[in-house]
Design an enzyme around this catalytic site. Structure first.
Site, PDB file in Angstrom:
ATOM      1  N   ASP A 196      61.674  92.447 -23.936  1.00  0.00           N
ATOM      2  CA  ASP A 196      60.677  91.480 -24.393  1.00  0.00           C
ATOM      3  C   ASP A 196      61.228  90.053 -24.318  1.00  0.00           C
ATOM      4  O   ASP A 196      62.419  89.823 -24.553  1.00  0.00           O
ATOM      5  CB  ASP A 196      60.293  91.808 -25.839  1.00  0.00           C
ATOM      6  CG  ASP A 196      59.019  91.109 -26.269  1.00  0.00           C
ATOM      7  OD1 ASP A 196      58.284  90.622 -25.393  1.00  0.00           O
ATOM      8  OD2 ASP A 196      58.769  91.053 -27.484  1.00  0.00           O
ATOM      9  N   TRP A 202      60.812  83.031 -22.054  1.00  0.00           N
ATOM     10  CA  TRP A 202      61.992  82.460 -21.386  1.00  0.00           C
ATOM     11  C   TRP A 202      61.547  81.491 -20.290  1.00  0.00           C
ATOM     12  O   TRP A 202      62.099  80.400 -20.152  1.00  0.00           O
ATOM     13  CB  TRP A 202      62.830  83.587 -20.798  1.00  0.00           C
ATOM     14  CG  TRP A 202      64.110  83.157 -20.154  1.00  0.00           C
ATOM     15  CD1 TRP A 202      65.346  83.078 -20.738  1.00  0.00           C
ATOM     16  CD2 TRP A 202      64.291  82.754 -18.788  1.00  0.00           C
ATOM     17  NE1 TRP A 202      66.283  82.650 -19.829  1.00  0.00           N
ATOM     18  CE2 TRP A 202      65.668  82.443 -18.617  1.00  0.00           C
ATOM     19  CE3 TRP A 202      63.443  82.627 -17.699  1.00  0.00           C
ATOM     20  CZ2 TRP A 202      66.193  82.014 -17.402  1.00  0.00           C
ATOM     21  CZ3 TRP A 202      63.955  82.199 -16.488  1.00  0.00           C
ATOM     22  CH2 TRP A 202      65.311  81.896 -16.343  1.00  0.00           C
ATOM     23  N   ASN A 239      49.735  96.500 -20.984  1.00  0.00           N
ATOM     24  CA  ASN A 239      50.094  95.345 -20.158  1.00  0.00           C
ATOM     25  C   ASN A 239      49.096  95.058 -19.044  1.00  0.00           C
ATOM     26  O   ASN A 239      49.111  93.965 -18.460  1.00  0.00           O
ATOM     27  CB  ASN A 239      51.485  95.522 -19.549  1.00  0.00           C
ATOM     28  CG  ASN A 239      52.601  95.341 -20.547  1.00  0.00           C
ATOM     29  OD1 ASN A 239      53.712  95.827 -20.351  1.00  0.00           O
ATOM     30  ND2 ASN A 239      52.338  94.639 -21.656  1.00  0.00           N
TER      31      ASN A 239
END
Length: 243
Positions: free
Chosen positions: A24, A29, A72
Site C-alpha cells: 500500500d 508515493w 481495485n
C-alpha cells in the site's frame, strides 16, 4: 508453524513461516512527487522484487503479496491498465525467481484477467511446482470474502450432487476449498502506508496472525524494514487462545 533460526537476523529469532504483505502507498508515493500514480506502481514493483528475495534470505517459507484486489477494478481505467501491464511484465521476468528455486503461486479469481495472463500464470505455476526454497504467492483479483464465497459454492455443489453430507462441513473442509488450500495460515501481516486494516486480505487465513503497521509508503519499504517487522514478530507472545 514459525520456527526459531540462526541466520542473518541473529540467534534464536522466531521467523514467521508465512508472511502476508499489503503493498500500500504507491499512489501516495507518486503524488508526493507530483507524478502520475502509475509511476508509484512501477516503483512498488521494484520494491516487491527486493523484498521477495530478502524474505528468502531471512528464512521465510511463504510470502504472499496483495497485488490487486477485487475492489481495485473501481480505480481509474488508466491506473488499472498500468497495473495489469506491470503484472504481465513481471510474468515475463519471473524466470529470475524460478532460477533461485522459488515456487510461484497465484491466488484469486483469474476469470476476469486477460487470457494471455491466465496462460502465463498457469505456465509459471506448472514450471515452478517442484521448487522448495520459498513459495512466493501473488494475490491477483483477490478478495477474502470472495474466496470464502467461492469455497462455500464449491461445497454446496458437492452437497447438492450427493457427494458429501451437510454434516461433513467443518473448518477443515472449508479450508481445503480456499485458493490457499496447501499453504499454511499467515503468521504475520505487514501493511505499510499508515493504514491499519486488512482490506479483505486473507481474512480466513489471518485468524491468529500478528499485524505490523508502519507509516512508510510501499515504494520506500526496505530490507531493513522487513527485518524490523520480523524481529517485532519474534518478540510477541502468540498463545492461540491458550494461556
Amino acid at each position: 508453524m514459525s520456527k526459531k533460526q540462526v541466520g542473518i537476523l541473529g540467534e534464536n529469532v522466531l521467523v514467521p513461516t508465512h508472511v502476508g504483505v499489503i503493498m500500500d502507498g504507491n499512489g501516495r508515493w507518486a503524488k508526493k512527487r507530483a507524478l502520475p500514480r502509475k509511476f508509484g506502481h512501477r516503483e512498488g514493483a521494484k520494491t516487491f522484487r527486493t523484498i521477495a528475495r530478502h524474505a528468502k534470505a531471512i528464512g521465510i517459507s511463504y510470502i504472499t503479496f496483495y497485488a490487486f484486489s477485487t475492489e481495485n477494478w473501481k480505480r481509474p481505467k488508466d491506473e488499472v491498465d498500468a497495473i495489469m501491464d506491470l503484472f504481465e511484465k513481471y510474468l515475463d521476468e519471473v524466470r529470475d525467481f524460478m532460477d533461485e528455486n522459488i515456487r510461484v503461486r497465484f491466488v484469486g479469481d483469474r476469470t476476469m484477467l486477460k487470457p494471455v495472463l491466465q496462460e502465463k500464470m498457469k505456465k509459471v505455476e506448472e514450471d515452478s511446482k517442484d521448487f522448495d526454497s520459498m513459495t512466493l504467492v501473488l494475490a491477483i483479483n483477490y478478495g477474502g470474502r470472495d474466496e470464502i464465497a467461492h469455497a462455500v459454492r464449491s461445497i454446496a455443489q458437492d452437497v447438492a450432487d450427493g457427494k458429501i453430507g451437510a454434516d461433513r462441513i467443518n473448518e477443515s473442509l472449508i479450508q481445503s476449498r480456499l485458493y490457499t488450500e496447501e499453504i499454511p495460515d499467515v503468521d504475520l501481516i505487514i501493511r505499510p502506508s499508515g493504514e491499519q486494516r486488512l482490506s479483505n486480505f486473507l481474512i480466513w487465513q489471518a485468524a491468529y496472525a500478528e499485524y505490523y503497521f508502519t507509516n512508510i509508503l510501499w515504494p520506500d519499504f526496505s530490507k531493513k524494514d522487513l527485518e524490523k517487522a520480523v524481529l517485532t514478530f519474534s518478540e510477541r507472545n502468540r498463545r492461540f487462545g491458550g494461556i
